[in-house]
Design an enzyme around this catalytic site. Structure first.
Site, PDB file in Angstrom:
ATOM      1  N   SER A   9       0.842  -1.195   0.000  1.00 36.29           N
ATOM      2  CA  SER A   9       0.000   0.000   0.000  1.00 36.29           C
ATOM      3  C   SER A   9       0.878   1.246   0.000  1.00 36.29           C
ATOM      4  O   SER A   9       1.556   1.550   0.984  1.00 36.29           O
ATOM      5  CB  SER A   9      -0.904   0.006   1.232  1.00 36.29           C
ATOM      6  OG  SER A   9      -1.684   1.177   1.267  1.00 36.29           O
ATOM      7  N   HIS A  34      -0.375  -0.867  -4.741  1.00 31.20           N
ATOM      8  CA  HIS A  34      -1.727  -0.444  -4.381  1.00 31.20           C
ATOM      9  C   HIS A  34      -1.743   1.059  -4.104  1.00 31.20           C
ATOM     10  O   HIS A  34      -0.992   1.555  -3.249  1.00 31.20           O
ATOM     11  CB  HIS A  34      -2.207  -1.204  -3.151  1.00 31.20           C
ATOM     12  CG  HIS A  34      -3.630  -0.933  -2.797  1.00 31.20           C
ATOM     13  ND1 HIS A  34      -4.695  -1.559  -3.412  1.00 31.20           N
ATOM     14  CD2 HIS A  34      -4.176  -0.079  -1.888  1.00 31.20           C
ATOM     15  CE1 HIS A  34      -5.823  -1.122  -2.894  1.00 31.20           C
ATOM     16  NE2 HIS A  34      -5.541  -0.220  -1.973  1.00 31.20           N
ATOM     17  N   ASP A  36      -4.181   4.168  -3.052  1.00 30.19           N
ATOM     18  CA  ASP A  36      -5.469   4.641  -2.529  1.00 30.19           C
ATOM     19  C   ASP A  36      -5.685   6.099  -2.912  1.00 30.19           C
ATOM     20  O   ASP A  36      -4.861   6.956  -2.578  1.00 30.19           O
ATOM     21  CB  ASP A  36      -5.501   4.514  -1.007  1.00 30.19           C
ATOM     22  CG  ASP A  36      -5.584   3.073  -0.542  1.00 30.19           C
ATOM     23  OD1 ASP A  36      -6.493   2.366  -0.993  1.00 30.19           O
ATOM     24  OD2 ASP A  36      -4.729   2.666   0.264  1.00 30.19           O
ATOM     25  N   MET A  38      -8.379   9.012  -2.244  1.00 29.51           N
ATOM     26  CA  MET A  38      -9.515   9.387  -1.403  1.00 29.51           C
ATOM     27  C   MET A  38      -9.827  10.861  -1.591  1.00 29.51           C
ATOM     28  O   MET A  38      -8.919  11.663  -1.838  1.00 29.51           O
ATOM     29  CB  MET A  38      -9.212   9.107   0.069  1.00 29.51           C
ATOM     30  CG  MET A  38      -8.717   7.711   0.364  1.00 29.51           C
ATOM     31  SD  MET A  38      -8.388   7.478   2.128  1.00 29.51           S
ATOM     32  CE  MET A  38      -7.490   5.927   2.113  1.00 29.51           C
ATOM     33  N   HIS A  67      -7.228   2.058  -6.137  1.00 32.19           N
ATOM     34  CA  HIS A  67      -8.446   1.918  -5.346  1.00 32.19           C
ATOM     35  C   HIS A  67      -9.094   3.299  -5.198  1.00 32.19           C
ATOM     36  O   HIS A  67      -8.576   4.165  -4.493  1.00 32.19           O
ATOM     37  CB  HIS A  67      -8.090   1.336  -3.967  1.00 32.19           C
ATOM     38  CG  HIS A  67      -9.263   1.107  -3.090  1.00 32.19           C
ATOM     39  ND1 HIS A  67      -9.127   0.756  -1.761  1.00 32.19           N
ATOM     40  CD2 HIS A  67     -10.604   1.173  -3.323  1.00 32.19           C
ATOM     41  CE1 HIS A  67     -10.320   0.624  -1.224  1.00 32.19           C
ATOM     42  NE2 HIS A  67     -11.230   0.881  -2.140  1.00 32.19           N
ATOM     43  N   MET A  69     -11.614   5.605  -3.751  1.00 38.01           N
ATOM     44  CA  MET A  69     -12.555   5.864  -2.658  1.00 38.01           C
ATOM     45  C   MET A  69     -13.026   7.306  -2.799  1.00 38.01           C
ATOM     46  O   MET A  69     -12.710   8.174  -1.983  1.00 38.01           O
ATOM     47  CB  MET A  69     -11.880   5.602  -1.318  1.00 38.01           C
ATOM     48  CG  MET A  69     -11.667   4.131  -1.040  1.00 38.01           C
ATOM     49  SD  MET A  69     -10.682   3.808   0.441  1.00 38.01           S
ATOM     50  CE  MET A  69      -9.029   3.861  -0.274  1.00 38.01           C
ATOM     51  N   MET A 138     -13.224  -5.153   1.450  1.00 33.62           N
ATOM     52  CA  MET A 138     -12.631  -4.334   2.498  1.00 33.62           C
ATOM     53  C   MET A 138     -12.761  -5.061   3.831  1.00 33.62           C
ATOM     54  O   MET A 138     -13.866  -5.406   4.251  1.00 33.62           O
ATOM     55  CB  MET A 138     -13.318  -2.970   2.573  1.00 33.62           C
ATOM     56  CG  MET A 138     -13.079  -2.074   1.368  1.00 33.62           C
ATOM     57  SD  MET A 138     -11.321  -1.707   1.071  1.00 33.62           S
ATOM     58  CE  MET A 138     -10.829  -0.978   2.648  1.00 33.62           C
ATOM     59  N   ASP A 177      -8.143  -5.915   1.671  1.00 36.15           N
ATOM     60  CA  ASP A 177      -7.501  -4.655   2.030  1.00 36.15           C
ATOM     61  C   ASP A 177      -7.921  -4.269   3.439  1.00 36.15           C
ATOM     62  O   ASP A 177      -9.096  -3.992   3.682  1.00 36.15           O
ATOM     63  CB  ASP A 177      -7.912  -3.575   1.018  1.00 36.15           C
ATOM     64  CG  ASP A 177      -7.211  -2.240   1.251  1.00 36.15           C
ATOM     65  OD1 ASP A 177      -6.434  -2.127   2.210  1.00 36.15           O
ATOM     66  OD2 ASP A 177      -7.461  -1.309   0.460  1.00 36.15           O
TER      67      ASP A 177
END
Length: 223
Positions: A9, A34, A36, A38, A67, A69, A138, A177
């Protein structure tokens, strides 16, 4: 069972030594990075952005596991650098045009995944099964690293595997995750998980990151 893949991550990376860590990941044969993204609305945090993704694509050949979000991910997709060999996950609740978003991801050569929050039933994937290459389960509530595993997560992973297999999607992946430590990872693999997002519980611990990666793969993947 599908090939097990490790996806560090990047929100947990040391940005002052990012290139050094990327070279280490390349030497260790890391499968995916990975990322993220957001927006502070869909989840109460803001992390990595589109410029960071673009930089990663230039800096390494390791495929990305993006990912999203964010609310209305369809508005952000054009600004994100992804393509052949990458994975892109979107949450069921993030858009009213879910099928359209998943199709747009596939049109660019990436593999679309449907992300499910801890409270989102596996069955919510039914109408888009033809548009996805798997599920991102998740195992914590999304938004922050370092959370405890949601107690029902392992059983949900097993149900997700049975659900996909029942529709003939045996080769579709299940990504996990959230608090993917070695003990949790072993149980997740036994439940049917394929892609493991490892942050402060699995890869980014102490000073021996290469050792962490090898130990994780040995214990969880049996390599």
């Amino acid at each position: 069972m599908n090939k097990a893949m490790l996806a560090p991550s990047m929100m947990c990376a040391d940005f002052l030594h990012l290139e050094e860590q990327l070279r280490l990941f390349e030497r260790e044969g890391i499968d995916l990075l990975h990322v993220d993204i957001m927006d502070g609305h869909f989840v109460p945090n803001i992390t990595l952005g589109t410029d960071f993704v673009r930089m990663l694509k230039k800096a390494t050949s390791i495929p990305l596991d993006i990912h999203l979000m964010v609310e209305r991910p369809e508005n952000l997709l054009p600004a994100i650098a992804f393509g052949e060999g990458d994975y892109v996950s979107v949450h069921y609740e993030s858009t009213v045009h879910l099928q359209r978003v998943l199709a747009a991801i596939r049109e660019r050569g990436a593999k679309p995944l449907l992300a499910l929050n801890p409270g989102t039933p596996v069955s919510m994937a039914e109408e888009v099964l033809g548009d996805i290459d798997g599920l991102l389960v998740m195992t914590v509530n999304p938004g922050f690293a370092g959370q405890k595993l949601v107690p029902s997560a392992l059983e949900k992973i097993a149900r997700a595997r049975l659900y996909l297999d029942a529709y003939g999607m045996n080769e579709s992946v299940i990504e996990v995750d959230g608090n993917v430590s070695i003990p949790n990872g072993i149980a997740m693999r036994a439940a049917g998980a394929d892609i493991f997002v490892a942050g402060t519980s699995g890869v980014f611990i102490g000073d021996d990151m290469a050792g962490n990666i090898r130990h994780f793969r040995r214990q969880v993947f049996g390599e």
